[in-house]
Design a protein around this motif. Structure first.
Motif, mmCIF file in Angstrom:
data_model
loop_
_atom_site.group_PDB
_atom_site.id
_atom_site.type_symbol
_atom_site.label_atom_id
_atom_site.label_comp_id
_atom_site.label_asym_id
_atom_site.label_seq_id
_atom_site.Cartn_x
_atom_site.Cartn_y
_atom_site.Cartn_z
ATOM 1 N N LYS A 92 0.833 -1.209 0.000
ATOM 2 C CA LYS A 92 0.000 0.000 0.000
ATOM 3 C C LYS A 92 0.871 1.263 0.000
ATOM 4 N N GLN A 93 1.989 1.215 0.700
ATOM 5 C CA GLN A 93 2.893 2.375 0.732
ATOM 6 C C GLN A 93 3.447 2.652 -0.672
ATOM 7 N N TYR A 94 3.799 1.594 -1.410
ATOM 8 C CA TYR A 94 4.292 1.752 -2.786
ATOM 9 C C TYR A 94 3.208 2.380 -3.659
ATOM 10 N N GLU A 95 1.993 1.868 -3.526
ATOM 11 C CA GLU A 95 0.870 2.386 -4.314
ATOM 12 C C GLU A 95 0.680 3.877 -4.065
ATOM 13 N N GLU A 96 0.706 4.297 -2.815
ATOM 14 C CA GLU A 96 0.521 5.713 -2.483
ATOM 15 C C GLU A 96 1.672 6.567 -2.996
ATOM 16 N N GLU A 97 2.909 6.083 -2.865
ATOM 17 C CA GLU A 97 4.069 6.825 -3.383
ATOM 18 C C GLU A 97 3.986 6.962 -4.900
ATOM 19 N N PHE A 98 3.633 5.870 -5.573
ATOM 20 C CA PHE A 98 3.499 5.892 -7.026
ATOM 21 C C PHE A 98 2.416 6.890 -7.449
ATOM 22 N N LEU A 99 1.262 6.835 -6.817
ATOM 23 C CA LEU A 99 0.170 7.737 -7.156
ATOM 24 C C LEU A 99 0.555 9.190 -6.895
ATOM 25 N N ARG A 100 1.267 9.452 -5.816
ATOM 26 C CA ARG A 100 1.711 10.806 -5.498
ATOM 27 C C ARG A 100 2.633 11.335 -6.602
ATOM 28 N N ILE A 101 3.585 10.520 -7.024
ATOM 29 C CA ILE A 101 4.517 10.909 -8.086
ATOM 30 C C ILE A 101 3.773 11.096 -9.405
ATOM 31 N N LEU A 102 2.849 10.179 -9.701
ATOM 32 C CA LEU A 102 2.069 10.252 -10.934
ATOM 33 C C LEU A 102 1.210 11.523 -10.969
#
Length: 145
Positions: A92-102
């Motif tokens: 979930k942390q990866y998903e949130e970091e990815f979405l933030r960058i995107l």
């Protein structure tokens, strides 16, 4: 006289480390790579596989550059995934970091190229919906590189 240490001081290995001007000046692509770039510009998903340093990012960056250079029915958005917080996270942390960058990258392109204020919550469906709305607003398909 040739000085090896001085020549290595300017050596850049990752395409993300090149300025746009230097990327265009120093990168050239073979015929088989040109074919890959054409596939990246076409409609539909493409998966690039290869080891570190194989040139995947350079191909994606070049496809994005070419899409921006010509009048197109698509909006290209190149996103580097070399961000340290992303590399150190998972689940979930990866998903949130990815979405933030995107979201940040889409917002940057949307504002710079279309004067569009892109925003979304940090949730996959919300980001997908926001991208679809952006696409409809500018009347172009969105291509994520």
């Amino acid at each position: 006289m040739y000085n090896f240490e001085e020549s290595c001081a300017d050596l850049i290995l990752a395409c993300e480390d090149f300025s746009q001007e230097d990327f265009e000046r120093y990168h050239c692509f073979y015929k088989y790579e040109e074919h890959i770039i054409v596939q990246l510009l076409a409609h539909g998903p493409v998966l690039l596989k290869g080891g570190r340093g194989a040139g995947k990012s350079a191909l994606l960056r070049e496809a994005d550059r070419r899409l921006k250079k010509k009048e197109s029915s698509a909006c290209g958005i190149y996103l580097s995934l070399r961000h340290l917080p992303l590399l150190r996270s998972q689940g979930k942390q990866y998903e949130e970091e990815f979405l933030r960058i995107l979201i940040d990258r889409i917002r940057e392109v949307a504002m710079k190229e279309y004067s569009y204020d892109f925003s979304s919550e940090l949730e996959v469906y919300a980001v997908h919906k926001a991208i679809m709305e952006f696409s409809e607003e500018i009347n172009k398909r969105i291509v994520l590189f």
